[in-house]
Design a protein around this motif. Structure first.
Motif, PDB file in Angstrom:
ATOM      1  N   GLY A 244       0.802  -1.226   0.000  1.00  0.00           N
ATOM      2  CA  GLY A 244       0.000   0.000   0.000  1.00  0.00           C
ATOM      3  C   GLY A 244       0.829   1.267   0.000  1.00  0.00           C
ATOM      4  N   GLU A 245       2.143   1.147  -0.271  1.00  0.00           N
ATOM      5  CA  GLU A 245       3.008   2.320  -0.316  1.00  0.00           C
ATOM      6  C   GLU A 245       3.035   2.963  -1.699  1.00  0.00           C
ATOM      7  N   ALA A 246       2.506   2.250  -2.684  1.00  0.00           N
ATOM      8  CA  ALA A 246       2.426   2.769  -4.051  1.00  0.00           C
ATOM      9  C   ALA A 246       1.192   2.169  -4.700  1.00  0.00           C
ATOM     10  N   ARG A 247       0.778   2.760  -5.804  1.00  0.00           N
ATOM     11  CA  ARG A 247      -0.350   2.215  -6.545  1.00  0.00           C
ATOM     12  C   ARG A 247      -0.148   2.437  -8.036  1.00  0.00           C
ATOM     13  N   LEU A 248      -0.705   1.501  -8.814  1.00  0.00           N
ATOM     14  CA  LEU A 248      -0.663   1.589 -10.258  1.00  0.00           C
ATOM     15  C   LEU A 248      -2.007   2.067 -10.775  1.00  0.00           C
ATOM     16  N   LEU A 249      -1.969   3.066 -11.638  1.00  0.00           N
ATOM     17  CA  LEU A 249      -3.170   3.630 -12.223  1.00  0.00           C
ATOM     18  C   LEU A 249      -3.108   3.473 -13.735  1.00  0.00           C
TER      19      LEU A 249
END
Length: 271
Positions: A244-249
């Motif tokens: 949950g430290e990064a996300r892909l969009l």
């Protein structure tokens, strides 16, 4: 796209040379803007220094007004031309070995090249591999610099791989025109890796501190600390997303394809 290297040249060494000149050499721009010792090394200097690998990459640094501006390819008015007979010799120099390239032009700049220019290389090595590479203690400005330095190297190096790696040529050729953006919240740094039309075919280009208008995919870090753990090799992209430290969009599959070039960069450079 670049023509294949001749049979007497190690293609892996040539690829490393492309990575050094397109992924590492641009970092001198950021280095002299941040580091006082590096800035002092170019104080009062004016020169366009060109690096040339025989039958390989060419790039230049425009030094003046206390700054460095990087350029890919030849400069029509270079003051110094440093010629490397083989990619191996360039790679050894970037690896810290004492290698004397051929000086095709610019003998009057020898005092600067021999006395001050090595300081730039030493300071960059300090931040990439030395004591300065381990992260600051509570210094937000230095942390942002370190993350930006590695992000720019990653994107520039991945673009060099996509453009010049014969082993991934089919992957690069069949990938649609796409832009991957990496950004760190709340206020950067930010960079892009994009496939664009050019030269009757396509090119992969890296951008730094310029946000893409309509990226196809975005890797967004929720904090500078999260980004540091990834660019410093403590964590991977997938692990960072999983925590949950990064996300892909956007188009995740396209981001995965662009990641192939980043992983190849890591393998080729032994990172």
């Amino acid at each position: 796209r670049m023509a294949r290297a001749s049979s007497d040249v190690d293609p892996l060494e040539m690829l490393r040379a492309w990575i050094y000149l397109e992924g590492i050499l641009p970092l001198f721009e950021d280095l002299v803007a941040f580091d006082e010792e590096a800035a002092a090394a170019i104080a009062g200097q004016t020169a366009i220094v060109q690096f040339e690998v025989r039958r390989g990459p060419v790039a230049h640094l425009d030094i003046g007004d206390g700054a460095i501006r990087y350029g890919s390819g030849s400069h029509a008015k270079s003051d110094v031309r440093l010629r490397f007979k083989t990619p191996e010799r360039l790679n050894l120099m970037f690896g810290g070995e004492k290698v004397r390239p051929g000086l095709r032009k610019g003998f009057r700049h020898l005092p600067f090249l021999l006395r001050r220019f090595p300081t730039l290389a030493d300071r960059l090595s300090y931040y990439l591999e030395g004591d300065g590479a381990h992260g600051p203690a509570g210094d937000a400005e230095t942390l942002r610099f370190l993350v930006g330095l590695r992000l720019r190297a990653m994107l520039g190096g991945a673009a060099a791989v996509a453009n010049h790696d014969p082993w991934l040529a089919d992957v690069a050729d069949h990938l649609p025109q796409v832009t991957l953006q990496m950004r760190v919240l709340p206020d950067g740094p930010v960079g892009t890796l994009a496939k664009v039309a050019g030269n009757g075919g396509h090119d992969f280009v890296a951008g730094y501190e310029v946000a893409a208008a309509n990226p196809n995919a975005v890797l967004e870090f929720k904090s500078i600390d999260a980004a540091w753990r990834v660019v410093n090799g403590e964590s991977g992209f997938e692990q960072s997303v999983g925590l949950g430290e990064a996300r892909l969009l956007g188009h995740v599959a396209l981001a995965d394809h662009m990641n192939i070039f980043i992983q190849r960069l890591v393998g080729v450079m032994g990172l």
